[in-house]
Design a protein around this motif. Sequence first.
Motif, mmCIF file in Angstrom:
data_model
loop_
_atom_site.group_PDB
_atom_site.id
_atom_site.type_symbol
_atom_site.label_atom_id
_atom_site.label_comp_id
_atom_site.label_asym_id
_atom_site.label_seq_id
_atom_site.Cartn_x
_atom_site.Cartn_y
_atom_site.Cartn_z
ATOM 1 N N LEU A 1 3.339 -10.440 -0.001
ATOM 2 C CA LEU A 1 2.617 -9.755 -0.801
ATOM 3 C C LEU A 1 3.445 -8.159 -1.125
ATOM 4 O O LEU A 1 3.182 -7.784 -2.123
ATOM 5 C CB LEU A 1 1.194 -9.537 -0.138
ATOM 6 N N GLN B 1 -2.732 -7.568 -6.599
ATOM 7 C CA GLN B 1 -1.891 -7.632 -5.348
ATOM 8 C C GLN B 1 -2.338 -6.682 -4.134
ATOM 9 O O GLN B 1 -2.428 -7.179 -2.895
ATOM 10 C CB GLN B 1 -0.369 -7.033 -5.581
ATOM 11 N N ARG C 1 -3.604 -8.170 -0.497
ATOM 12 C CA ARG C 1 -3.251 -7.473 0.823
ATOM 13 C C ARG C 1 -4.433 -6.996 1.772
ATOM 14 O O ARG C 1 -4.663 -7.309 2.696
ATOM 15 C CB ARG C 1 -2.353 -6.493 0.713
#
Length: 183
Positions: free
Chosen positions: A126, A39, A43
């Motif tokens: 996100l 994740q 980002r």
Amino acid sequence: MFTALAIVALVALYVVFTYNGLVKARQMKEEAWSGIDVQLKRRADLIPNLIETVKGYAAHEKSTFEEVVSLRNQAQAVPAGDVEGRAKAEGLLGQALGKLFALAEAYPDLKANQNFVELQRSLETLESEIQMSRRYYNGAARDLNVKVESFPSNLIAGQFGFAKAPYFEITNEADRAVPTVKF
């Protein structure tokens, strides 16, 4: 003789089951960290697009862009297993992104730009996924830590080199503060 053999067998079984439980807990923690890492990478990949979109509207805000890019690069440079270092770096990056979005508030045309809106929405999604991944990781770290510290599994953990896992926590106290709302 039979009783002594039975006791040895029970102790051996206990050691095997406890060891396997510790291995499973460590693997769950590592899987959870991998989820956070994915994740955070997503980002980091989104940030350059966001910067380029905002740059067109606020070219004179160069220091804000440079700060975001610098903090993004610092966060990506943290070694893979350094949970505490990554948490700190990502916290600083989150603050810089907050400044970038605050900057965007000053430009109505930018806020109306479809590309910016989509990027902002993607980043919000996100952030939510990072939060869920962080919770999962911290739960897996907690489970491992309980096994590593609890008696008698701590005896086996110590013998086989199992260690406590750090939590992925907010390191900036300002992020914990309740926001002030004024009307």
